[in-house]
Design a protein around this motif. Sequence first.
Motif, PDB file in Angstrom:
ATOM      1  N   ASP A  63       0.808  -1.226   0.000  1.00  0.00           N
ATOM      2  CA  ASP A  63       0.000   0.000   0.000  1.00  0.00           C
ATOM      3  C   ASP A  63       0.844   1.279   0.000  1.00  0.00           C
ATOM      4  OD1 ASP A  63      -2.223  -1.607   0.020  1.00  0.00           O
ATOM      5  OD2 ASP A  63      -2.617  -1.368   2.156  1.00  0.00           O
ATOM      6  N   LEU A  64       1.829   1.346   0.883  1.00  0.00           N
ATOM      7  CA  LEU A  64       2.606   2.584   1.015  1.00  0.00           C
ATOM      8  C   LEU A  64       3.733   2.684  -0.004  1.00  0.00           C
ATOM      9  CD1 LEU A  64       2.861   2.786   4.915  1.00  0.00           C
ATOM     10  CD2 LEU A  64       1.279   3.999   3.411  1.00  0.00           C
ATOM     11  N   LEU A  65       4.418   1.598  -0.242  1.00  0.00           N
ATOM     12  CA  LEU A  65       5.564   1.624  -1.150  1.00  0.00           C
ATOM     13  C   LEU A  65       5.217   1.175  -2.564  1.00  0.00           C
ATOM     14  CD1 LEU A  65       8.260   0.143   1.257  1.00  0.00           C
ATOM     15  CD2 LEU A  65       7.811   2.546   0.732  1.00  0.00           C
ATOM     16  N   SER A  66       3.996   0.740  -2.777  1.00  0.00           N
ATOM     17  CA  SER A  66       3.508   0.277  -4.083  1.00  0.00           C
ATOM     18  C   SER A  66       4.357  -0.843  -4.678  1.00  0.00           C
ATOM     19  CB  SER A  66       3.430   1.447  -5.068  1.00  0.00           C
ATOM     20  OG  SER A  66       2.564   2.446  -4.592  1.00  0.00           O
ATOM     21  N   LEU A  67       4.828  -1.728  -3.812  1.00  0.00           N
ATOM     22  CA  LEU A  67       5.559  -2.898  -4.282  1.00  0.00           C
ATOM     23  C   LEU A  67       4.563  -3.943  -4.775  1.00  0.00           C
ATOM     24  CD1 LEU A  67       8.114  -3.315  -1.342  1.00  0.00           C
ATOM     25  CD2 LEU A  67       8.546  -2.292  -3.583  1.00  0.00           C
ATOM     26  N   SER A  68       5.026  -4.809  -5.626  1.00  0.00           N
ATOM     27  CA  SER A  68       4.165  -5.906  -6.060  1.00  0.00           C
ATOM     28  C   SER A  68       3.962  -6.852  -4.876  1.00  0.00           C
ATOM     29  CB  SER A  68       4.802  -6.654  -7.233  1.00  0.00           C
ATOM     30  OG  SER A  68       5.915  -7.398  -6.793  1.00  0.00           O
ATOM     31  N   PRO A  69       2.866  -7.594  -4.847  1.00  0.00           N
ATOM     32  CA  PRO A  69       2.649  -8.524  -3.742  1.00  0.00           C
ATOM     33  C   PRO A  69       3.787  -9.527  -3.569  1.00  0.00           C
ATOM     34  CG  PRO A  69       0.619  -8.252  -4.962  1.00  0.00           C
ATOM     35  CD  PRO A  69       1.693  -7.531  -5.728  1.00  0.00           C
ATOM     36  N   PHE A  70       4.379  -9.940  -4.683  1.00  0.00           N
ATOM     37  CA  PHE A  70       5.489 -10.887  -4.628  1.00  0.00           C
ATOM     38  C   PHE A  70       6.691 -10.281  -3.905  1.00  0.00           C
ATOM     39  CE2 PHE A  70       9.291 -12.771  -6.679  1.00  0.00           C
ATOM     40  CZ  PHE A  70       9.132 -14.069  -6.232  1.00  0.00           C
ATOM     41  N   VAL A  71       7.075  -9.083  -4.291  1.00  0.00           N
ATOM     42  CA  VAL A  71       8.229  -8.416  -3.678  1.00  0.00           C
ATOM     43  C   VAL A  71       7.923  -8.055  -2.235  1.00  0.00           C
ATOM     44  CG1 VAL A  71       9.708  -6.362  -3.792  1.00  0.00           C
ATOM     45  CG2 VAL A  71       9.086  -7.566  -5.889  1.00  0.00           C
ATOM     46  N   ALA A  72       6.717  -7.578  -1.962  1.00  0.00           N
ATOM     47  CA  ALA A  72       6.349  -7.213  -0.584  1.00  0.00           C
ATOM     48  C   ALA A  72       6.393  -8.427   0.336  1.00  0.00           C
ATOM     49  CB  ALA A  72       4.958  -6.587  -0.563  1.00  0.00           C
ATOM     50  N   SER A  73       5.974  -9.595  -0.168  1.00  0.00           N
ATOM     51  CA  SER A  73       6.036 -10.794   0.672  1.00  0.00           C
ATOM     52  C   SER A  73       7.463 -11.229   0.927  1.00  0.00           C
ATOM     53  CB  SER A  73       5.258 -11.961   0.113  1.00  0.00           C
ATOM     54  OG  SER A  73       4.903 -11.863  -1.164  1.00  0.00           O
ATOM     55  N   ILE A  74       8.329 -11.100  -0.057  1.00  0.00           N
ATOM     56  CA  ILE A  74       9.732 -11.464   0.145  1.00  0.00           C
ATOM     57  C   ILE A  74      10.380 -10.518   1.149  1.00  0.00           C
ATOM     58  CG2 ILE A  74      12.003 -11.564  -0.974  1.00  0.00           C
ATOM     59  CD1 ILE A  74      10.563 -12.603  -3.470  1.00  0.00           C
ATOM     60  N   VAL A  75      10.126  -9.244   1.011  1.00  0.00           N
ATOM     61  CA  VAL A  75      10.686  -8.265   1.947  1.00  0.00           C
ATOM     62  C   VAL A  75      10.174  -8.518   3.356  1.00  0.00           C
ATOM     63  CG1 VAL A  75      10.706  -5.813   2.565  1.00  0.00           C
ATOM     64  CG2 VAL A  75      11.108  -6.505   0.200  1.00  0.00           C
ATOM     65  N   ALA A  76       8.873  -8.756   3.488  1.00  0.00           N
ATOM     66  CA  ALA A  76       8.300  -9.031   4.805  1.00  0.00           C
ATOM     67  C   ALA A  76       8.916 -10.287   5.412  1.00  0.00           C
ATOM     68  CB  ALA A  76       6.783  -9.172   4.705  1.00  0.00           C
ATOM     69  N   PHE A  77       9.061 -11.320   4.617  1.00  0.00           N
ATOM     70  CA  PHE A  77       9.662 -12.567   5.096  1.00  0.00           C
ATOM     71  C   PHE A  77      11.087 -12.341   5.580  1.00  0.00           C
ATOM     72  CE2 PHE A  77      12.371 -16.231   4.007  1.00  0.00           C
ATOM     73  CZ  PHE A  77      11.856 -17.170   4.885  1.00  0.00           C
ATOM     74  N   LEU A  78      11.895 -11.681   4.768  1.00  0.00           N
ATOM     75  CA  LEU A  78      13.294 -11.476   5.123  1.00  0.00           C
ATOM     76  C   LEU A  78      13.442 -10.598   6.353  1.00  0.00           C
ATOM     77  CD1 LEU A  78      14.867 -11.018   1.574  1.00  0.00           C
ATOM     78  CD2 LEU A  78      15.037 -13.007   3.093  1.00  0.00           C
ATOM     79  N   VAL A  79      12.677  -9.518   6.412  1.00  0.00           N
ATOM     80  CA  VAL A  79      12.783  -8.608   7.559  1.00  0.00           C
ATOM     81  C   VAL A  79      12.313  -9.291   8.832  1.00  0.00           C
ATOM     82  CG1 VAL A  79      11.872  -6.478   8.558  1.00  0.00           C
ATOM     83  CG2 VAL A  79      12.651  -6.507   6.189  1.00  0.00           C
ATOM     84  N   VAL A  80      11.181  -9.980   8.770  1.00  0.00           N
ATOM     85  CA  VAL A  80      10.641 -10.631   9.963  1.00  0.00           C
ATOM     86  C   VAL A  80      11.530 -11.783  10.402  1.00  0.00           C
ATOM     87  CG1 VAL A  80       8.714 -12.010  10.846  1.00  0.00           C
ATOM     88  CG2 VAL A  80       8.261  -9.931   9.572  1.00  0.00           C
ATOM     89  N   ASP A  81      11.874 -12.646   9.489  1.00  0.00           N
ATOM     90  CA  ASP A  81      12.648 -13.830   9.869  1.00  0.00           C
ATOM     91  C   ASP A  81      14.049 -13.456  10.355  1.00  0.00           C
ATOM     92  OD1 ASP A  81      12.221 -16.553  10.184  1.00  0.00           O
ATOM     93  OD2 ASP A  81      13.311 -17.058   8.368  1.00  0.00           O
ATOM     94  N   PHE A  82      14.792 -12.756   9.526  1.00  0.00           N
ATOM     95  CA  PHE A  82      16.159 -12.413   9.907  1.00  0.00           C
ATOM     96  C   PHE A  82      16.218 -11.318  10.958  1.00  0.00           C
ATOM     97  CE2 PHE A  82      16.987 -14.188   5.574  1.00  0.00           C
ATOM     98  CZ  PHE A  82      17.552 -15.352   6.030  1.00  0.00           C
ATOM     99  N   GLY A  83      15.279 -10.394  10.911  1.00  0.00           N
ATOM    100  CA  GLY A  83      15.242  -9.334  11.923  1.00  0.00           C
ATOM    101  C   GLY A  83      14.988  -9.877  13.318  1.00  0.00           C
ATOM    102  N   ASN A  84      14.046 -10.795  13.442  1.00  0.00           N
ATOM    103  CA  ASN A  84      13.764 -11.380  14.753  1.00  0.00           C
ATOM    104  C   ASN A  84      14.922 -12.250  15.233  1.00  0.00           C
ATOM    105  OD1 ASN A  84      11.300 -10.131  15.088  1.00  0.00           O
ATOM    106  ND2 ASN A  84      10.161 -11.801  14.168  1.00  0.00           N
ATOM    107  N   LEU A  85      15.549 -12.995  14.327  1.00  0.00           N
ATOM    108  CA  LEU A  85      16.704 -13.797  14.721  1.00  0.00           C
ATOM    109  C   LEU A  85      17.857 -12.904  15.173  1.00  0.00           C
ATOM    110  CD1 LEU A  85      16.736 -16.658  12.073  1.00  0.00           C
ATOM    111  CD2 LEU A  85      16.047 -16.793  14.465  1.00  0.00           C
ATOM    112  N   ALA A  86      18.072 -11.785  14.488  1.00  0.00           N
ATOM    113  CA  ALA A  86      19.121 -10.846  14.897  1.00  0.00           C
ATOM    114  C   ALA A  86      18.800 -10.242  16.258  1.00  0.00           C
ATOM    115  CB  ALA A  86      19.282  -9.753  13.846  1.00  0.00           C
ATOM    116  N   TRP A  87      17.533  -9.878  16.474  1.00  0.00           N
ATOM    117  CA  TRP A  87      17.135  -9.306  17.757  1.00  0.00           C
ATOM    118  C   TRP A  87      17.331 -10.324  18.881  1.00  0.00           C
ATOM    119  CZ3 TRP A  87      13.065 -10.437  21.154  1.00  0.00           C
ATOM    120  CH2 TRP A  87      12.893  -9.514  22.178  1.00  0.00           C
TER     121      TRP A  87
END
Length: 128
Positions: free
Chosen positions: A97-121
């Motif tokens: 919605d905000l960045l106008s990414l395609s659903p495919f790219v938005a899901s990859i970004v969300a996956f990477l940020v959530v998965d690796f971000g939480n592991l880093a935290w």
Amino acid sequence: MPSTVFVRLRERATTQRNVTIYLAILVAVPLASAFNTAVGGAQGGFLLLMTLAVGVPSAYDGYWPAYDATWKAVAWILAACAVVTVEFIGLYLAGTDLLSLSPFVASIVAFLVVDFGNLAWLSVMRRR
């Protein structure tokens, strides 16, 4: 008298680690299906499923001490699944919605940020 093979199998199946994996999968399947139905992005649903069913138990196993009672591990998994779901959906919606990414790219970004971000935290919190 039950066979020792069945006793060992039952004991192995009910270890705290395996219970957390089963629970994460039981939570992940309906949440990913609901996400897929609500948003209509199969790739996002799959990556949410992977994050919940693989990432959450892996984070618990790798970065969290085993509890003395299995119910505490169950509570941790349920809380972690709730947090991860909110993070993933929030990042997915922000991306589409905000960045106008395609659903495919938005899901990859969300996956990477959530998965690796939480592991880093969790890794940083473990060092403290």
